[in-house]
Design an enzyme around this catalytic site. Structure first.
Site, mmCIF file in Angstrom:
data_model
loop_
_atom_site.group_PDB
_atom_site.id
_atom_site.type_symbol
_atom_site.label_atom_id
_atom_site.label_comp_id
_atom_site.label_asym_id
_atom_site.label_seq_id
_atom_site.Cartn_x
_atom_site.Cartn_y
_atom_site.Cartn_z
ATOM 1 N N GLY A 25 80.894 83.634 78.785
ATOM 2 C CA GLY A 25 81.840 82.395 79.368
ATOM 3 C C GLY A 25 81.603 81.415 80.525
ATOM 4 N N CYS A 49 70.211 82.480 82.741
ATOM 5 C CA CYS A 49 71.580 81.408 81.837
ATOM 6 C C CYS A 49 73.094 81.839 82.935
ATOM 7 C CB CYS A 49 71.783 82.603 81.248
ATOM 8 S SG CYS A 49 72.951 81.214 79.780
ATOM 9 N N LEU A 50 73.530 82.826 82.971
ATOM 10 C CA LEU A 50 74.896 82.983 84.109
ATOM 11 C C LEU A 50 74.099 83.455 85.198
ATOM 12 C CD1 LEU A 50 78.082 82.394 83.546
ATOM 13 C CD2 LEU A 50 78.227 85.679 82.935
ATOM 14 N N ASN A 84 71.016 78.720 75.216
ATOM 15 C CA ASN A 84 72.818 79.563 74.532
ATOM 16 C C ASN A 84 73.555 79.212 76.136
ATOM 17 O OD1 ASN A 84 75.436 80.906 73.887
ATOM 18 N ND2 ASN A 84 74.424 82.568 72.924
ATOM 19 N N HIS A 113 66.062 81.010 78.150
ATOM 20 C CA HIS A 113 65.989 82.454 78.265
ATOM 21 C C HIS A 113 64.668 83.188 78.095
ATOM 22 C CE1 HIS A 113 70.210 83.754 76.967
ATOM 23 N NE2 HIS A 113 70.534 83.141 76.706
ATOM 24 N N GLU A 125 62.825 85.776 77.991
ATOM 25 C CA GLU A 125 62.812 87.433 77.463
ATOM 26 C C GLU A 125 62.758 86.378 75.629
ATOM 27 O OE1 GLU A 125 67.076 86.554 77.177
ATOM 28 O OE2 GLU A 125 65.753 86.672 78.350
#
Length: 365
Positions: free
Chosen positions: A221, A246-247, A288, A331, A333
């Protein structure tokens, strides 16, 4: 079992259904990864979205027990050109169809995913629905135009209570905004003593756990929909080393005075080239996200850009000019995708070590 995918712009695709026989609405996005569909469908960052895979054949190695990024998938649907009914792999336990039936997730196959991807690239992400062939398309389109998609995805996927993942190394508080298991795995690999906490944990509650470092996870989101997280980060920066993904990267930027904006169709795939401006190294990364940090907004903050996307020049990494804090949009990971960026976890460990030594020197002086 015929199904239809209906977009809010009026486009209708007719295909064959697989998985659960249910109707789902969501934001339709695409992912360009050639493998890693199990990690994609279990990534909490896809909460509320219907995911299109551009690679044509999906499901050929089945579903296994090891490759999940969460226990309960949060996606609303899967769109593929061709789904494999009889997977062949020594780790296979379920077909994609069987797994989606268990998790009540609808899928549609046999549609022109290239055409769908071109529509999204041209017009941006669109609301869509996977539904029965019996549904009236005009009525579904009207419903799509009037529906407001959920804005509390982080609340939906975050842990409800804190829990430990014990280790004998540095104490890391991992804030779960929709954490992929890969992040926890990388911290465990480095023997960190991890405490996972909910998205709305306050700065005071986090600092009370005496962390050596704080990790901000990925998640779904719009970062502006999580104001409590932004306030918590403001209270943490400068007190302990911080690493965001990311977020977590976007929330850190907002907490530092920068701005974020929605991208036309986002970055979703496992082969996005990113340049580390500190070392000059280019890594292929797993991504993503549908939002990005606005470049001009960085100018009036204490942040500096550390990584950029080579495809479109967007910001992929930040660090604070004064405090031990850095973040990346991709990411590291690496699930699904390459392992080029794992070194960032080691950088975080070194940052924690240096911060401890500086604190010890200060106390001794």
């Amino acid at each position: 079992m015929k199904k239809q995918l209906i977009l809010e712009d009026g486009t209708v695709f007719i295909g064959k259904g697989f998985g659960a026989d249910t109707e789902k609405f969501g934001e339709v996005v695409f992912n360009t990864g050639m493998t890693g569909y199990q990690e994609i469908l279990s990534d909490p960052s896809y909460c509320g979205q219907i995911v299109t895979l551009t690679y044509p054949l999906v499901g050929n190695y089945g579903i296994n027990r090891d490759d999940f990024e969460s226990i309960t998938p949060a996606i609303h649907g899967f769109i593929v050109k061709e789904v494999c009914d009889f997977p062949s792999n020594w780790r296979n336990e379920l077909s994609l169809d069987e797994y989606f039936k268990l998790k009540n997730i609808p899928g549609i196959t046999g549609i022109d995913t290239r055409k769908l991807t071109r529509i999204i690239r041209q017009y941006g992400t669109l609301k869509g629905a996977i539904c029965s062939i019996e549904e009236n398309a005009e009525e579904v389109i009207a419903k799509l135009k009037g529906i407001t998609l959920s804005t509390d995805q982080v609340k939906q996927v975050s842990t409800k209570k804190p829990y430990p993942s014990p280790g004998r190394g540095s104490r890391v508080v991992l804030v779960d905004y929709g954490m992929k298991h890969g992040i926890l795995r990388e911290l465990n690999k480095r023997d960190c003593d991890v405490i996972v906490v909910p998205y709305n944990t306050t700065a005071e509650e986090i600092l009370r756990l005496s962390p050596d470092g704080v990790m901000l996870s990925n998640g779904p989101g719009d970062p502006k929909d999580v104001p409590e997280a932004i306030e918590a980060i403001k209270g943490i920066v400068g007190k302990v080393p911080l690493f965001g993904i990311c977020l977590g990267h976007q929330l850190f930027a907002l907490a530092s005075g920068a701005n974020t904006e929605k991208m036309k169709f986002g970055h979703r795939g496992s082969n996005h080239p990113v340049k580390d401006l500190l070392t000059g190294k280019v890594s292929l990364t797993s991504q993503n996200h549908g939002y990005t940090v606005e470049e001009e907004s960085i100018n009036h903050t204490n942040l500096e850009v550390t990584h950029i996307a080579l495809n479109d020049g967007t910001i992929e990494g930040l660090q604070h000019k004064e405090y031990p804090a850095f973040t990346v949009q991709y990411h590291p990971e690496a699930s699904p995708g390459p392992e080029d960026a794992n070194y960032l976890f080691d950088r975080f460990m070194e940052m924690i070590k240096s911060h401890k030594q500086e604190g010890a020197a200060y106390v001794k002086a």
